[in-house]
Design a protein around this motif. Sequence first.
Motif, PDB file in Angstrom:
ATOM      1  N   MET A   1       0.852  -1.167   0.000  1.00 28.61           N
ATOM      2  CA  MET A   1       0.000   0.000   0.000  1.00 28.61           C
ATOM      3  C   MET A   1       0.906   1.240   0.000  1.00 28.61           C
ATOM      4  O   MET A   1       1.890   1.291   0.723  1.00 28.61           O
ATOM      5  CB  MET A   1      -0.895  -0.014   1.254  1.00 28.61           C
ATOM      6  CG  MET A   1      -2.082   0.886   1.118  1.00 28.61           C
ATOM      7  SD  MET A   1      -3.167   1.000   2.561  1.00 28.61           S
ATOM      8  CE  MET A   1      -3.542  -0.634   3.013  1.00 28.61           C
ATOM      9  N   SER A   2       0.550   2.219  -0.796  1.00 24.50           N
ATOM     10  CA  SER A   2       1.406   3.397  -0.919  1.00 24.50           C
ATOM     11  C   SER A   2       1.287   4.304   0.303  1.00 24.50           C
ATOM     12  O   SER A   2       0.291   4.276   1.035  1.00 24.50           O
ATOM     13  CB  SER A   2       1.048   4.186  -2.177  1.00 24.50           C
ATOM     14  OG  SER A   2      -0.213   4.779  -2.012  1.00 24.50           O
ATOM     15  N   THR A   3       2.302   5.121   0.500  1.00 19.45           N
ATOM     16  CA  THR A   3       2.340   6.026   1.655  1.00 19.45           C
ATOM     17  C   THR A   3       1.234   7.067   1.566  1.00 19.45           C
ATOM     18  O   THR A   3       0.611   7.426   2.569  1.00 19.45           O
ATOM     19  CB  THR A   3       3.711   6.728   1.728  1.00 19.45           C
ATOM     20  OG1 THR A   3       4.724   5.726   1.735  1.00 19.45           O
ATOM     21  CG2 THR A   3       3.821   7.566   2.964  1.00 19.45           C
ATOM     22  N   GLY A   4       0.952   7.540   0.359  1.00 17.86           N
ATOM     23  CA  GLY A   4      -0.106   8.540   0.179  1.00 17.86           C
ATOM     24  C   GLY A   4      -1.478   7.992   0.561  1.00 17.86           C
ATOM     25  O   GLY A   4      -2.295   8.693   1.151  1.00 17.86           O
ATOM     26  N   LEU A   5      -1.719   6.733   0.208  1.00 16.20           N
ATOM     27  CA  LEU A   5      -3.001   6.105   0.546  1.00 16.20           C
ATOM     28  C   LEU A   5      -3.136   5.934   2.058  1.00 16.20           C
ATOM     29  O   LEU A   5      -4.209   6.193   2.632  1.00 16.20           O
ATOM     30  CB  LEU A   5      -3.121   4.761  -0.170  1.00 16.20           C
ATOM     31  CG  LEU A   5      -4.432   4.001   0.035  1.00 16.20           C
ATOM     32  CD1 LEU A   5      -5.603   4.816  -0.487  1.00 16.20           C
ATOM     33  CD2 LEU A   5      -4.367   2.650  -0.672  1.00 16.20           C
ATOM     34  N   LYS A   6      -2.051   5.518   2.712  1.00 15.60           N
ATOM     35  CA  LYS A   6      -2.075   5.372   4.172  1.00 15.60           C
ATOM     36  C   LYS A   6      -2.354   6.711   4.848  1.00 15.60           C
ATOM     37  O   LYS A   6      -3.158   6.802   5.785  1.00 15.60           O
ATOM     38  CB  LYS A   6      -0.751   4.808   4.671  1.00 15.60           C
ATOM     39  CG  LYS A   6      -0.532   3.352   4.361  1.00 15.60           C
ATOM     40  CD  LYS A   6       0.807   2.896   4.900  1.00 15.60           C
ATOM     41  CE  LYS A   6       1.110   1.473   4.507  1.00 15.60           C
ATOM     42  NZ  LYS A   6       2.422   1.038   4.982  1.00 15.60           N
ATOM     43  N   ARG A   7      -1.701   7.757   4.363  1.00 16.80           N
ATOM     44  CA  ARG A   7      -1.926   9.085   4.953  1.00 16.80           C
ATOM     45  C   ARG A   7      -3.365   9.542   4.728  1.00 16.80           C
ATOM     46  O   ARG A   7      -3.974  10.164   5.586  1.00 16.80           O
ATOM     47  CB  ARG A   7      -0.957  10.093   4.343  1.00 16.80           C
ATOM     48  CG  ARG A   7       0.436   9.953   4.868  1.00 16.80           C
ATOM     49  CD  ARG A   7       1.335  11.026   4.309  1.00 16.80           C
ATOM     50  NE  ARG A   7       2.694  10.848   4.793  1.00 16.80           N
ATOM     51  CZ  ARG A   7       3.712  11.566   4.399  1.00 16.80           C
ATOM     52  NH1 ARG A   7       3.545  12.525   3.502  1.00 16.80           N
ATOM     53  NH2 ARG A   7       4.907  11.349   4.886  1.00 16.80           N
ATOM     54  N   GLY A   8      -3.910   9.224   3.575  1.00 16.51           N
ATOM     55  CA  GLY A   8      -5.300   9.589   3.286  1.00 16.51           C
ATOM     56  C   GLY A   8      -6.276   8.889   4.208  1.00 16.51           C
ATOM     57  O   GLY A   8      -7.246   9.487   4.677  1.00 16.51           O
ATOM     58  N   ILE A   9      -6.024   7.602   4.451  1.00 22.61           N
ATOM     59  CA  ILE A   9      -6.893   6.837   5.360  1.00 22.61           C
ATOM     60  C   ILE A   9      -6.803   7.399   6.771  1.00 22.61           C
ATOM     61  O   ILE A   9      -7.824   7.587   7.444  1.00 22.61           O
ATOM     62  CB  ILE A   9      -6.524   5.337   5.310  1.00 22.61           C
ATOM     63  CG1 ILE A   9      -6.904   4.746   3.951  1.00 22.61           C
ATOM     64  CG2 ILE A   9      -7.213   4.584   6.440  1.00 22.61           C
ATOM     65  CD1 ILE A   9      -6.400   3.339   3.731  1.00 22.61           C
ATOM     66  N   TRP A  10      -5.579   7.680   7.235  1.00 27.37           N
ATOM     67  CA  TRP A  10      -5.425   8.251   8.575  1.00 27.37           C
ATOM     68  C   TRP A  10      -6.094   9.619   8.679  1.00 27.37           C
ATOM     69  O   TRP A  10      -6.721   9.945   9.684  1.00 27.37           O
ATOM     70  CB  TRP A  10      -3.942   8.355   8.945  1.00 27.37           C
ATOM     71  CG  TRP A  10      -3.386   7.074   9.454  1.00 27.37           C
ATOM     72  CD1 TRP A  10      -2.523   6.248   8.814  1.00 27.37           C
ATOM     73  CD2 TRP A  10      -3.679   6.446  10.707  1.00 27.37           C
ATOM     74  NE1 TRP A  10      -2.251   5.144   9.599  1.00 27.37           N
ATOM     75  CE2 TRP A  10      -2.955   5.244  10.760  1.00 27.37           C
ATOM     76  CE3 TRP A  10      -4.493   6.784  11.790  1.00 27.37           C
ATOM     77  CZ2 TRP A  10      -3.003   4.381  11.850  1.00 27.37           C
ATOM     78  CZ3 TRP A  10      -4.550   5.913  12.877  1.00 27.37           C
ATOM     79  CH2 TRP A  10      -3.815   4.745  12.896  1.00 27.37           C
ATOM     80  N   ALA A  11      -5.967  10.424   7.628  1.00 32.96           N
ATOM     81  CA  ALA A  11      -6.597  11.750   7.642  1.00 32.96           C
ATOM     82  C   ALA A  11      -8.119  11.626   7.695  1.00 32.96           C
ATOM     83  O   ALA A  11      -8.789  12.362   8.421  1.00 32.96           O
ATOM     84  CB  ALA A  11      -6.157  12.541   6.414  1.00 32.96           C
TER      85      ALA A  11
END
Length: 64
Positions: A1-11
């Motif tokens: 899973m990409s870092t951008g997707l992880k940050r989006g989910i956390w946001a």
Amino acid sequence: MSTGLKRGIWAALLLICLVVGAYALRGAFAFGEPPITAATPSPAAAAAAAATSPPSPRPATASA
């Protein structure tokens, strides 16, 4: 899973938690008794006010 997707989910999760917290602080999730307002006094307060208020004078009626 990409870092951008992880940050989006956390946001998104953080935003959801903030919204739920704001609604909880506002009292939107209050269950049970409705909030007390000045327009609708409780029965106990109305009885206490009636017990402490002096009786109103009655007008004199003329009898024939």
